[in-house]
Structure formats: structure tokens, C-alpha cells
Design a protein around this motif. Structure first.
Motif, PDB file in Angstrom:
ATOM      1  N   PRO A  85      17.210  -8.489 -10.718  1.00 41.71           N
ATOM      2  CA  PRO A  85      18.082  -7.371 -10.436  1.00 41.71           C
ATOM      3  C   PRO A  85      19.195  -7.757  -9.451  1.00 41.71           C
ATOM      4  N   PHE A  86      20.393  -7.212  -9.692  1.00 37.53           N
ATOM      5  CA  PHE A  86      21.485  -7.353  -8.737  1.00 37.53           C
ATOM      6  C   PHE A  86      21.349  -6.292  -7.652  1.00 37.53           C
ATOM      7  N   MET A  87      21.984  -6.533  -6.508  1.00 39.79           N
ATOM      8  CA  MET A  87      21.890  -5.614  -5.385  1.00 39.79           C
ATOM      9  C   MET A  87      23.276  -5.252  -4.872  1.00 39.79           C
ATOM     10  N   GLU A  88      23.468  -3.986  -4.554  1.00 32.97           N
ATOM     11  CA  GLU A  88      24.672  -3.492  -3.878  1.00 32.97           C
ATOM     12  C   GLU A  88      24.228  -2.522  -2.786  1.00 32.97           C
ATOM     13  N   SER A  89      25.122  -2.304  -1.822  1.00 38.19           N
ATOM     14  CA  SER A  89      24.812  -1.403  -0.718  1.00 38.19           C
ATOM     15  C   SER A  89      26.053  -0.604  -0.344  1.00 38.19           C
ATOM     16  N   ASN A  90      25.846   0.644   0.045  1.00 35.40           N
ATOM     17  CA  ASN A  90      26.934   1.475   0.559  1.00 35.40           C
ATOM     18  C   ASN A  90      26.413   2.266   1.761  1.00 35.40           C
ATOM     19  N   GLY A  91      27.143   3.256   2.204  1.00 33.87           N
ATOM     20  CA  GLY A  91      26.755   3.978   3.405  1.00 33.87           C
ATOM     21  C   GLY A  91      25.537   4.859   3.249  1.00 33.87           C
ATOM     22  N   GLU A  92      25.138   5.125   1.991  1.00 37.29           N
ATOM     23  CA  GLU A  92      24.022   6.024   1.751  1.00 37.29           C
ATOM     24  C   GLU A  92      22.770   5.336   1.215  1.00 37.29           C
ATOM     25  N   SER A  93      22.954   4.267   0.461  1.00 38.68           N
ATOM     26  CA  SER A  93      21.791   3.693  -0.208  1.00 38.68           C
ATOM     27  C   SER A  93      21.965   2.208  -0.497  1.00 38.68           C
ATOM     28  N   VAL A  94      20.831   1.581  -0.781  1.00 35.61           N
ATOM     29  CA  VAL A  94      20.774   0.219  -1.309  1.00 35.61           C
ATOM     30  C   VAL A  94      20.326   0.344  -2.761  1.00 35.61           C
ATOM     31  N   ILE A  95      21.029  -0.334  -3.663  1.00 33.23           N
ATOM     32  CA  ILE A  95      20.777  -0.176  -5.091  1.00 33.23           C
ATOM     33  C   ILE A  95      20.488  -1.537  -5.723  1.00 33.23           C
ATOM     34  N   PHE A  96      19.386  -1.615  -6.461  1.00 34.95           N
ATOM     35  CA  PHE A  96      19.043  -2.788  -7.266  1.00 34.95           C
ATOM     36  C   PHE A  96      19.095  -2.370  -8.734  1.00 34.95           C
ATOM     37  N   SER A 105      27.054  -3.835 -26.470  1.00 41.33           N
ATOM     38  CA  SER A 105      25.835  -3.794 -27.278  1.00 41.33           C
ATOM     39  C   SER A 105      24.891  -2.714 -26.780  1.00 41.33           C
ATOM     40  N   SER A 106      24.356  -2.895 -25.575  1.00 42.47           N
ATOM     41  CA  SER A 106      23.446  -1.884 -25.038  1.00 42.47           C
ATOM     42  C   SER A 106      23.626  -1.741 -23.533  1.00 42.47           C
ATOM     43  N   LEU A 107      23.309  -0.553 -23.059  1.00 42.38           N
ATOM     44  CA  LEU A 107      23.331  -0.225 -21.639  1.00 42.38           C
ATOM     45  C   LEU A 107      21.924   0.249 -21.274  1.00 42.38           C
ATOM     46  N   ASN A 108      20.982  -0.663 -21.409  1.00 47.70           N
ATOM     47  CA  ASN A 108      19.602  -0.383 -21.032  1.00 47.70           C
ATOM     48  C   ASN A 108      19.426  -0.798 -19.583  1.00 47.70           C
ATOM     49  N   LEU A 109      19.208   0.169 -18.716  1.00 48.72           N
ATOM     50  CA  LEU A 109      19.210  -0.061 -17.277  1.00 48.72           C
ATOM     51  C   LEU A 109      17.904   0.384 -16.640  1.00 48.72           C
ATOM     52  N   ILE A 110      17.484  -0.347 -15.615  1.00 50.05           N
ATOM     53  CA  ILE A 110      16.453   0.120 -14.689  1.00 50.05           C
ATOM     54  C   ILE A 110      17.010  -0.075 -13.286  1.00 50.05           C
ATOM     55  N   ILE A 111      17.036   1.001 -12.523  1.00 49.38           N
ATOM     56  CA  ILE A 111      17.678   1.022 -11.208  1.00 49.38           C
ATOM     57  C   ILE A 111      16.670   1.460 -10.154  1.00 49.38           C
ATOM     58  N   THR A 156       0.842  -1.184   0.000  1.00 48.98           N
ATOM     59  CA  THR A 156       0.000   0.000   0.000  1.00 48.98           C
ATOM     60  C   THR A 156       0.881   1.239   0.000  1.00 48.98           C
ATOM     61  N   GLY A 157       0.305   2.357  -0.432  1.00 53.81           N
ATOM     62  CA  GLY A 157       1.090   3.579  -0.525  1.00 53.81           C
ATOM     63  C   GLY A 157       1.985   3.556  -1.750  1.00 53.81           C
ATOM     64  N   LYS A 158       3.086   4.295  -1.691  1.00 51.89           N
ATOM     65  CA  LYS A 158       3.989   4.409  -2.826  1.00 51.89           C
ATOM     66  C   LYS A 158       4.715   3.087  -3.063  1.00 51.89           C
ATOM     67  N   ILE A 159       4.767   2.668  -4.323  1.00 53.58           N
ATOM     68  CA  ILE A 159       5.375   1.398  -4.716  1.00 53.58           C
ATOM     69  C   ILE A 159       6.444   1.659  -5.770  1.00 53.58           C
ATOM     70  N   TYR A 160       7.570   0.973  -5.612  1.00 53.45           N
ATOM     71  CA  TYR A 160       8.646   0.994  -6.607  1.00 53.45           C
ATOM     72  C   TYR A 160       8.954  -0.452  -6.968  1.00 53.45           C
ATOM     73  N   ALA A 161       9.003  -0.769  -8.252  1.00 53.54           N
ATOM     74  CA  ALA A 161       9.206  -2.163  -8.655  1.00 53.54           C
ATOM     75  C   ALA A 161      10.119  -2.259  -9.868  1.00 53.54           C
ATOM     76  N   VAL A 162      10.932  -3.329  -9.887  1.00 49.08           N
ATOM     77  CA  VAL A 162      11.751  -3.673 -11.050  1.00 49.08           C
ATOM     78  C   VAL A 162      11.619  -5.172 -11.274  1.00 49.08           C
TER      79      VAL A 162
END
Length: 232
Positions: A99-110, A159-165, A74-80
Motif C-alpha cells: 500500500p502507498f501512504m499519504e498524510s494530511n492535517g486530518e488523517s493518514v491514508i494507506f 481497467s479497474s479501480l479496485n481499492l482497499i484503503i 490486541t484489540g481492534k485490528i485493521y490490515a491491508v
């Protein structure tokens, strides 16, 4: 090559509709068949984020052979979501699904990716070793150098760098979907071009084949830089 979508909005019905379209586009890729990608059977992955929940799932099974029940948000949703036709068939396991996942001191990235980048050059630049998928190496680069470094990866693109993050701020807990549509050469624009599509409860960025399976009103992505997917 792969099929994928990103979504920002407030409706799990939208996400389920996009999921159905991805499953059917991966089962029978009408556009990709012209270039040797008639299906995407090498597994799939899902990440969905809301302020109270994070759902992350990856499977070796074809997305069209395994329908998983999606949790309610419910509420705001973000999906990949991403369905794989692997460049390197030796790395077809759940560990190497997008999606792959990485993490640093500021954020979690998929991150999900359609295309091929030069992972050996990226790994050499970072000084990392071992077994990496090319997308995994690209995400390690972004995680180390910041989201603003994404465009630097163009020089490593084969070939291509088509990304969704999906980037989730650790302090703010807010999510942001970014996308990038960059590819080399001509002749496959109908396959490599990405599109944004209005949804009843939000907005999606999609691979072209999803338009053949129920996603309507889509328009081509404007530009090759990194763009935020925003629901006005």
C-alpha cells in the motif's frame, strides 16, 4: 493486476490465515492465469494498525518467497495486504510497492489498488510532476480532495479501480477500512470481482483468487461505490 485483502476485526489468527491465502493465490493464480496473470511476483506490502501499534512493510521479493513474522496486535485490528503483478515493470522496487501512504492535517491514508488508472491525467489535474506509480498518483488525488473524491477517479480508470484503503484519524486515532470495486468491460468478472468474507474474529474484503485457497463463505461486493468494511 494484483491480489489483495483488507481486514477489520480482533484476531491476528484471521490476518495470518488471510496472509497464507494471499501467498498461495499469488504463487498460483488459478483465476488470473486465464488472463495472463498466473502469479504475482513483483513484490508485496503490508500495513496493520491497532491503537498501540502500526506495522508497515514493503518488499521487492515475491510474497510467496518471503514469509515475514507478523507482530502481535490486541484489540481492534485493521490490515491491508497487497501482492503485485506490476503494469509498469520499470517501477518494481520497494518504493513503489502497495500500500502507498499519504498524510494530511486530518488523517493518514494507506491504499492498495488492483487495476490501472491514467496517471498522466491525474498528475496534470493535480499539477504534480516527477516519477509516480499510477496508484500513487490516485492516492495523491484522494489525499488532496478528500476520501469522498474516490468515485471521481472512475473517469480516469483504464481497467479497474479496485481499492482497499485504511484511513487513520489523527485526532481520533481510530481506523477505517474502505473498499471500492469498479471495473470496465465484461469478460473478466471472475477475476475483477471483489468479495467480503466473514472471519472468526472479524470480516475481510478479498480478491477472488483467495477463495481458492482457504477463504470460505465469501459473497460478492454489492455496488461500485466506496464502502466501509464493518464488523457487525
Amino acid at each position: 493486476m494484483c491480489r489483495m485483502f483488507g481486514y477489520t476485526g480482533n484476531s491476528m489468527d484471521d490476518v495470518r490465515k488471510l496472509y497464507y491465502s494471499l501467498r498461495e493465490a499469488s504463487r498460483n493464480d488459478i483465476i488470473g492465469a486465464k488472463y495472463g496473470y498466473s502469479n504475482h511476483s513483483d513484490g508485496y506490502g503490508v500495513v496493520i494498525y491497532g491503537m498501540d501499534n502500526l506495522f508497515y512493510f514493503r518488499s521487492r521479493k515475491p510474497v510467496y518467497d518471503e514469509e515475514i513474522p507478523l507482530p502481535e496486535f490486541t484489540g481492534k485490528i485493521y490490515a491491508v495486504f497487497h501482492a503485485l503483478n506490476a503494469h509498469d515493470k520499470e517501477l518494481v522496487t520497494p518504493v513503489f510497492e502497495h500500500p502507498f501512504m499519504e498524510s494530511n492535517g486530518e488523517s493518514v491514508i494507506f491504499m492498495a489498488h488492483n487495476g490501472v488508472v491514467d496517471k498522466d491525467s491525474i498528475m496534470g489535474k493535480l499539477g504534480i510532476h516527477g516519477i509516480y506509480n499510477d496508484t500513487e498518483a490516485a492516492l495523491a488525488y484522494i489525499n488532496e480532495k478528500g476520501i469522498e473524491s474516490v468515485d471521481d477517479l472512475e473517469k480516469y480508470t483504464v481497467s479497474s479501480l479496485n481499492l482497499i484503503i485504511l484511513a487513520i484519524g489523527k485526532s481520533s486515532r481510530s481506523g477505517t477500512i474502505y473498499y471500492k470495486n469498479f471495473y470496465r468491460g465484461t469478460g473478466r468478472e471472475d477475476y475483477l470481482k471483489m468479495y467480503t468474507a466473514p472471519m472468526p474474529g472479524g470480516i475481510a474484503v478479498i480478491s477472488s483468487t483467495l477463495m481458492e485457497y482457504g477463504v470460505s463463505g465469501a459473497v460478492p461486493v454489492n455496488g461500485t461505490g466506496l464502502i466501509k468494511l464493518e464488523n457487525e
